[in-house]
Design a protein around this motif. Structure first.
Motif, PDB file in Angstrom:
ATOM      1  N   THR A 102       0.565  -1.507  -0.239  1.00 47.26           N
ATOM      2  CA  THR A 102      -0.049  -0.025   0.487  1.00 47.26           C
ATOM      3  C   THR A 102       0.749   1.468   0.081  1.00 47.26           C
ATOM      4  OG1 THR A 102      -1.018  -0.964   1.048  1.00 47.26           O
ATOM      5  CG2 THR A 102      -1.842   1.381   1.154  1.00 47.26           C
ATOM      6  N   VAL A 103      -0.051   2.318  -0.941  1.00 48.81           N
ATOM      7  CA  VAL A 103       1.873   2.894  -0.846  1.00 48.81           C
ATOM      8  C   VAL A 103       0.323   4.674  -0.269  1.00 48.81           C
ATOM      9  CG1 VAL A 103       1.924   5.161  -2.525  1.00 48.81           C
ATOM     10  CG2 VAL A 103       2.462   2.588  -2.858  1.00 48.81           C
ATOM     11  N   THR A 104       0.840   5.507   0.378  1.00 51.40           N
ATOM     12  CA  THR A 104       0.251   6.661   1.081  1.00 51.40           C
ATOM     13  C   THR A 104       1.277   7.620   0.735  1.00 51.40           C
ATOM     14  OG1 THR A 104       1.079   5.935   2.660  1.00 51.40           O
ATOM     15  CG2 THR A 104      -0.341   5.387   2.865  1.00 51.40           C
ATOM     16  N   LEU A 105       1.398   7.989  -0.791  1.00 53.37           N
ATOM     17  CA  LEU A 105       2.281   9.294  -0.484  1.00 53.37           C
ATOM     18  C   LEU A 105       1.195  10.568  -0.955  1.00 53.37           C
ATOM     19  CD1 LEU A 105       4.891   8.097  -3.311  1.00 53.37           C
ATOM     20  CD2 LEU A 105       4.751   8.536  -1.459  1.00 53.37           C
ATOM     21  N   ASN A 114      -5.594   7.064  -0.696  1.00 53.61           N
ATOM     22  CA  ASN A 114      -4.651   5.830  -0.104  1.00 53.61           C
ATOM     23  C   ASN A 114      -5.617   4.278  -0.858  1.00 53.61           C
ATOM     24  OD1 ASN A 114      -2.438   7.276   0.922  1.00 53.61           O
ATOM     25  ND2 ASN A 114      -4.339   7.786   2.679  1.00 53.61           N
ATOM     26  N   VAL A 115      -5.076   3.057  -1.950  1.00 53.94           N
ATOM     27  CA  VAL A 115      -5.945   2.188  -1.787  1.00 53.94           C
ATOM     28  C   VAL A 115      -4.725   0.524  -0.792  1.00 53.94           C
ATOM     29  CG1 VAL A 115      -7.224   0.617  -3.390  1.00 53.94           C
ATOM     30  CG2 VAL A 115      -6.373   3.024  -3.809  1.00 53.94           C
ATOM     31  N   THR A 139      -0.645   1.890  -6.147  1.00 57.21           N
ATOM     32  CA  THR A 139       0.049   2.774  -6.369  1.00 57.21           C
ATOM     33  C   THR A 139      -0.545   3.974  -6.493  1.00 57.21           C
ATOM     34  OG1 THR A 139       0.047   2.552  -8.401  1.00 57.21           O
ATOM     35  CG2 THR A 139       1.741   0.629  -6.805  1.00 57.21           C
ATOM     36  N   THR A 140      -2.143   4.109  -6.010  1.00 67.60           N
ATOM     37  CA  THR A 140      -2.665   5.624  -6.665  1.00 67.60           C
ATOM     38  C   THR A 140      -2.442   6.290  -5.358  1.00 67.60           C
ATOM     39  OG1 THR A 140      -5.066   3.431  -6.408  1.00 67.60           O
ATOM     40  CG2 THR A 140      -5.538   6.382  -5.684  1.00 67.60           C
ATOM     41  N   PHE A 178      -1.555   7.793 -10.124  1.00 66.23           N
ATOM     42  CA  PHE A 178      -1.083   6.548  -9.670  1.00 66.23           C
ATOM     43  C   PHE A 178       0.790   6.782  -9.346  1.00 66.23           C
ATOM     44  CE2 PHE A 178      -4.465   4.749 -11.970  1.00 66.23           C
ATOM     45  CZ  PHE A 178      -5.040   4.191 -10.738  1.00 66.23           C
ATOM     46  N   ILE A 179       1.177   6.616  -8.611  1.00 67.95           N
ATOM     47  CA  ILE A 179       2.907   7.208  -8.206  1.00 67.95           C
ATOM     48  C   ILE A 179       3.811   6.985  -9.035  1.00 67.95           C
ATOM     49  CG2 ILE A 179       3.858   4.647  -7.541  1.00 67.95           C
ATOM     50  CD1 ILE A 179       5.122   6.119  -5.516  1.00 67.95           C
ATOM     51  N   ASP A 180       3.157   6.256 -10.472  1.00 68.02           N
ATOM     52  CA  ASP A 180       4.520   6.112 -11.603  1.00 68.02           C
ATOM     53  C   ASP A 180       3.522   7.533 -12.828  1.00 68.02           C
ATOM     54  OD1 ASP A 180       1.985   4.773 -12.995  1.00 68.02           O
ATOM     55  OD2 ASP A 180       2.813   3.752 -13.861  1.00 68.02           O
ATOM     56  N   GLY A 181       2.855   7.655 -12.647  1.00 71.31           N
ATOM     57  CA  GLY A 181       2.273   9.076 -13.733  1.00 71.31           C
ATOM     58  C   GLY A 181       1.379   8.817 -14.622  1.00 71.31           C
TER      59      GLY A 181
END
Length: 272
Positions: A14-17, A102-103, A131-132, A153-156
């Motif tokens: 899980t990504v929480t940026l 955050n997903v 990566t949302t 998403f984190i990669d653009g």
């Protein structure tokens, strides 16, 4: 009816940026001109993928299959993001912090899929969901427009999804849950000013333990069930959400019936 769930692999944690970046380039289709939506607008609509962009900002058709396949559909229900129109229904917990979305890692039903392209798309969705990074809803300014959800998403990678109202948004209030068994054939019936072909239905009730406790009598069903497409020769048991309507004409139904789930089907042999 209970589904079995399993972790989709391979997955990314899980990504929480924080939502500190801006969406990338790419020629977007014209969007609505209304105000920005809040977190409640996520749950108010069914979201269908309309356009996707790769990290470089170019249009990315790899998120779509051929024109006969329905696009990816996303719903936000009871703190879960649900993805439809893949091989399986995918579900993941989510939270919103401002414009940050955050997903968590998704889970999926275990239906076999003979369509390799669809299965590969499902795996691709499973990898990118955690990566949302951020979200934005643009609401319509008029009835001629539809809301738009943008997810980055984190990669653009960027998705643009078009919204249609959920039944609760459309009809208001909470529905009554009920079960209907639909017979294999329609029959002639009188409805209003003319003759029609009515579904044949009977109400089914279940106890808390899932055991059937009541089976009603067969009767004409003068309405239609949103989301249900009847196939002659097949009987279905349906889980239905019934909404009470306001200010309906005297000769119209007081309820709207919306399919929640088909919980059983059977092919009926034609009577001789």
């Amino acid at each position: 009816m209970k589904f079995r769930w399993t972790w989709c692999l391979p997955l990314i944690a899980t990504v929480t940026l924080a939502a500190c970046g801006t969406t990338g380039g790419g020629a977007s289709k014209p969007g609505p001109s209304g105000p920005a939506g809040d977190a409640n607008s996520l749950t108010a609509y069914h979201w269908k993928l309309q356009q996707a962009f790769n990290p470089a900002g170019a249009d990315d058709q790899t998120w779509f299959l051929d024109s006969t396949k329905a696009p990816i559909e996303l719903e936000f229900i009871e703190q879960r993001a649900v993805v439809k129109n893949l091989c399986n229904v995918m579900s993941a917990g989510y939270s919103v912090e401002g414009q940050r979305l955050n997903v968590q890692r998704p889970m999926s039903t275990l239906r076999a899929c003979a369509d390799n392209q669809l299965m590969m798309l499902e795996q691709k969705v499973a990898r990118i969901l955690p990566t949302t990074k951020q979200w934005n809803v643009q609401l319509p300014a008029s009835a001629a427009e539809q809301p738009r959800l943008t997810i980055q998403f984190i990669d653009g990678t960027r998705w643009q999804l078009q919204g249609s109202p959920t039944p609760q948004t459309k009809y208001g209030g909470k529905p009554e849950r009920m079960f209907l068994e639909v017979g294999p054939e329609r029959k002639p019936c009188s409805a209003g000013a003319g003759r029609h072909q009515c579904l044949q239905v009977r109400e089914i009730r279940y106890g808390d333990n899932g055991v059937k406790t009541y089976t009603g009598q067969w009767e004409n069903f003068y309405s239609e069930i949103e989301g249900y497409k009847h196939q002659p020769g097949i009987s279905n048991t349906l889980r239905i959400d019934r909404y009470k309507l306001q200010n309906v004409p005297a000769d119209a139904s007081s309820y709207a019936y919306v399919l929640d789930m088909v919980i059983g089907s059977a092919v009926e042999k034609p009577s001789k």
